[in-house]
Write a protein that holds these residues in place. Sequence first.
Motif, PDB file in Angstrom:
ATOM      1  N   GLU A   1      -5.578  49.372  20.715  1.00 41.37           N
ATOM      2  CA  GLU A   1      -5.994  49.719  19.362  1.00 41.37           C
ATOM      3  C   GLU A   1      -6.323  48.475  18.547  1.00 41.37           C
ATOM      4  O   GLU A   1      -7.232  48.476  17.711  1.00 41.37           O
ATOM      5  CB  GLU A   1      -4.894  50.528  18.679  1.00 41.37           C
ATOM      6  N   VAL A   2      -5.565  47.392  18.806  1.00 35.96           N
ATOM      7  CA  VAL A   2      -5.800  46.134  18.095  1.00 35.96           C
ATOM      8  C   VAL A   2      -7.096  45.485  18.557  1.00 35.96           C
ATOM      9  O   VAL A   2      -7.862  44.942  17.764  1.00 35.96           O
ATOM     10  CB  VAL A   2      -4.605  45.170  18.323  1.00 35.96           C
ATOM     11  N   PHE A   3      -7.361  45.539  19.880  1.00 36.73           N
ATOM     12  CA  PHE A   3      -8.542  44.899  20.449  1.00 36.73           C
ATOM     13  C   PHE A   3      -9.351  45.944  21.234  1.00 36.73           C
ATOM     14  O   PHE A   3      -9.352  45.969  22.465  1.00 36.73           O
ATOM     15  CB  PHE A   3      -8.129  43.746  21.367  1.00 36.73           C
ATOM     16  N   PRO A   4     -10.022  46.835  20.525  1.00 34.11           N
ATOM     17  CA  PRO A   4     -10.784  47.895  21.208  1.00 34.11           C
ATOM     18  C   PRO A   4     -12.083  47.352  21.794  1.00 34.11           C
ATOM     19  O   PRO A   4     -12.675  46.405  21.266  1.00 34.11           O
ATOM     20  CB  PRO A   4     -11.060  48.895  20.084  1.00 34.11           C
ATOM     21  N   VAL A   5     -12.503  47.956  22.882  1.00 34.38           N
ATOM     22  CA  VAL A   5     -13.782  47.610  23.507  1.00 34.38           C
ATOM     23  C   VAL A   5     -14.533  48.907  23.773  1.00 34.38           C
ATOM     24  O   VAL A   5     -13.993  49.824  24.402  1.00 34.38           O
ATOM     25  CB  VAL A   5     -13.575  46.834  24.828  1.00 34.38           C
ATOM     26  N   THR A   6     -15.743  48.979  23.301  1.00 35.69           N
ATOM     27  CA  THR A   6     -16.542  50.191  23.491  1.00 35.69           C
ATOM     28  C   THR A   6     -16.721  50.491  24.973  1.00 35.69           C
ATOM     29  O   THR A   6     -17.160  49.642  25.744  1.00 35.69           O
ATOM     30  CB  THR A   6     -17.924  50.024  22.835  1.00 35.69           C
ATOM     31  N   GLY A   7     -16.348  51.706  25.379  1.00 34.17           N
ATOM     32  CA  GLY A   7     -16.485  52.104  26.768  1.00 34.17           C
ATOM     33  C   GLY A   7     -15.557  51.368  27.708  1.00 34.17           C
ATOM     34  O   GLY A   7     -15.855  51.220  28.897  1.00 34.17           O
ATOM     35  N   SER A   8     -14.422  50.886  27.188  1.00 31.52           N
ATOM     36  CA  SER A   8     -13.497  50.087  27.997  1.00 31.52           C
ATOM     37  C   SER A   8     -13.052  50.812  29.258  1.00 31.52           C
ATOM     38  O   SER A   8     -12.785  52.015  29.244  1.00 31.52           O
ATOM     39  CB  SER A   8     -12.263  49.722  27.171  1.00 31.52           C
TER      40      SER A   8
END
Length: 755
Positions: free
Chosen positions: A151-158
């Motif tokens: 949640e702190v470091f989200p990545v699109t489509g992770s």
Amino acid sequence: MVPLKLLLAIGLAMALQLVHGAQPPLYNKAICAAPQCILTAASILQDMDPNVDPCEDFSAYTCGGFANREEIPADQESTSYFRILSDENNQIIRSIVDAESVKAPQVSSDDEASQRNIQKLRNLYTSCMDEAQSAEAGRQPLMDEVQKLLEVFPVTGSILTPSPDAESMLSSPVGAVNRNALSLALSYFNKIGLDLFSSFGVTTDLKDPNRHVLRLTEGGLGLPSKEYYLDDRIISIYEATASKMFNLILGEDTNVSSSSTGKTTELPIKWTGIGNDVMNFEKQLAAISTPKKDLRNSEKTYNPFSIDQISSMTPSVDWSFVLKNLLPTDVDTPNIIVVTSPIFQTKLESLLQKTSPQTLQNYMIWSVIRQMAGYLAERYKRPMRELNAALAGISPDVIPERWKYCVSIVNDRLGQMAGHYFVKESFKGSSRTQVYDMVETIRSTYLKNLPELDWLDEPTVAGAVKKMKAIAQLIGFSTDAPNVASSESLEEYFKGYSVDPMDYFGNMMRGGLWETESSFKELSERVNKLQMHMSSQTVNAYYSPTQNQIVFPAGILQPPFFHADNPEYVNYGSIGVVAGHEITHGFDNMGHLFDSEGRLINWWTKATTDAFDSKAQCFVEQYGNFTILGPDGKNYHVDGQLTLGENIADNGGLKNSHEAWQARFNSDPAGWRYKNFRLPGLDRYTPEQLFFISYARLWCSKQRPEALVRQLRTDPHGPAKWRINGAVQNSVAFARAFSCPTGAPMNPERKCGLW
């Protein structure tokens, strides 16, 4: 443990002596029949191998019996007197924190603070020992922390979140790194006390040792040093470990039992891909990391910068935002921050610029997993055990006794509090006074010798004498922040750390948070010079250059390092050399950069500095020629530069402690004032020989080859064998005591010396 047969033999001899005549006063030629004397003599004899020529290999001569007798515990990488005494001290801590112990400390009913402290200690120990609770909690506590970071470091489509095309994300960069997210992630790691590639911490200001300063350091490697990332065997194990741990913590729950047994299990490509991704990133991080020897250089690592200047080094991070999240509300952001390696921060920016957000997320999640998995139930730790086993040379199937691990947790989180009861149990009598007086005698020897050193000019001698006189002693335990002798002080100091007997994972998380918060609060406080930065039960000692102080916890003031009833030639050869070693650190390649007040300032003339460097190079070359045999059958050289400070300290400590003892011995040959009585069964050795034997016994040890290689790469202390032999090779007094011919291995013609 001293063999019973040896004790009986010495005891019988002493009994016969007593039958045939009254025991004479313990003057220098008298043989001591007291129990401690018999124990000391028996320990010395059983450690030795008299078949070895001391002039050929003094380490084997003094410690050959130890090496033949002692076995390395299956769950350990080495054994030594440091390890043996630590185990004994930990048994005492166990008796304190285990509520079912028959030796539990008796606390007065009116000492309410002590009762609460004992309960807090036991709550932490109990939560750690409760493996059933950890098993019931499973992997969920760590999964929750991973989710926070996602949640702190989200990545699109992770790939680490449900996605239709997650498999394809393994090799696909996804845009630029989000500066706010990266900054928030760094704050998260720093706040809970976890290591990442850059971290803030609070330390003493090297230029103004009365105040604290904020420091930005580098880190983030999962292997012990950058050299390991060039070792194909280790990086293969490390990559597999990461893949397995991702599967254990984040994979399907049905996979947990099969992949935690140590059996070969085919992992989903998702996790093997992430393991490879993490490894490739850490290889690049290792390549830009500063060598260990340079990180020990106080001048190279003291680089004051403003927050704006740091931002220009690594603009991918909003450092002001990181500090705003870290610092307490009543602590202002400092104008100056010390950066240990500006070059690293600049190179880090280049690495961040070319790294995809997905790779950074993978690396961060891995950093959380590898640092927190130890708080989970045993079934989730097998891959990490396999990695550690490869690094230490032990079997991954051996699991240490749980109580040993839990005592180490108590020592780490509440060590000073546990030390209160350890001191009451183990630090009695005249030990503190006797060690203090011994240090003062050795200090006097240094003060006598300093003006006689022909390579020191007069201005530098004056500064050295001033510094030597100013060295403070702290013996036994911390007397402030906290005062270990006071239950009330300890309760107040640890009041911010809440411990739940039913929540081990939570206790460890809260401990990290509390330690970080407490540390950052110190920014607005003056440095406390009465504070000991080791718990009382620790088997170690240290010199603080910024406080110009030598520190001896109670834990090391036990046999074989010290006993109040031992003759002086034994005590000066053991703890006396340790004291001399720590004093010499004030004048080694790093310590001499600090003045009498602990300031990093150049108080040496150029001529003396040049002479010092020339003499120090002799040690670099001497120790750099020593080798150890690695697990692959190859010889590995000691790093003479990395170990320089410790080698200078060993040599200075041995020389000056010997001279201090010898002066006392020669001034009182009959033994009216100073006790140098003989020990039973050791008549063939002179007191001077036993002084050197007592020194060598400190380092008697056995170590697995893998652990030796790791020590060479990471530790400023050299291997035990060369700490013994290297120092005596440079000692004229040793060669004289054992009649070693010139040119013998232990008496080379070229000798190194400084102090």
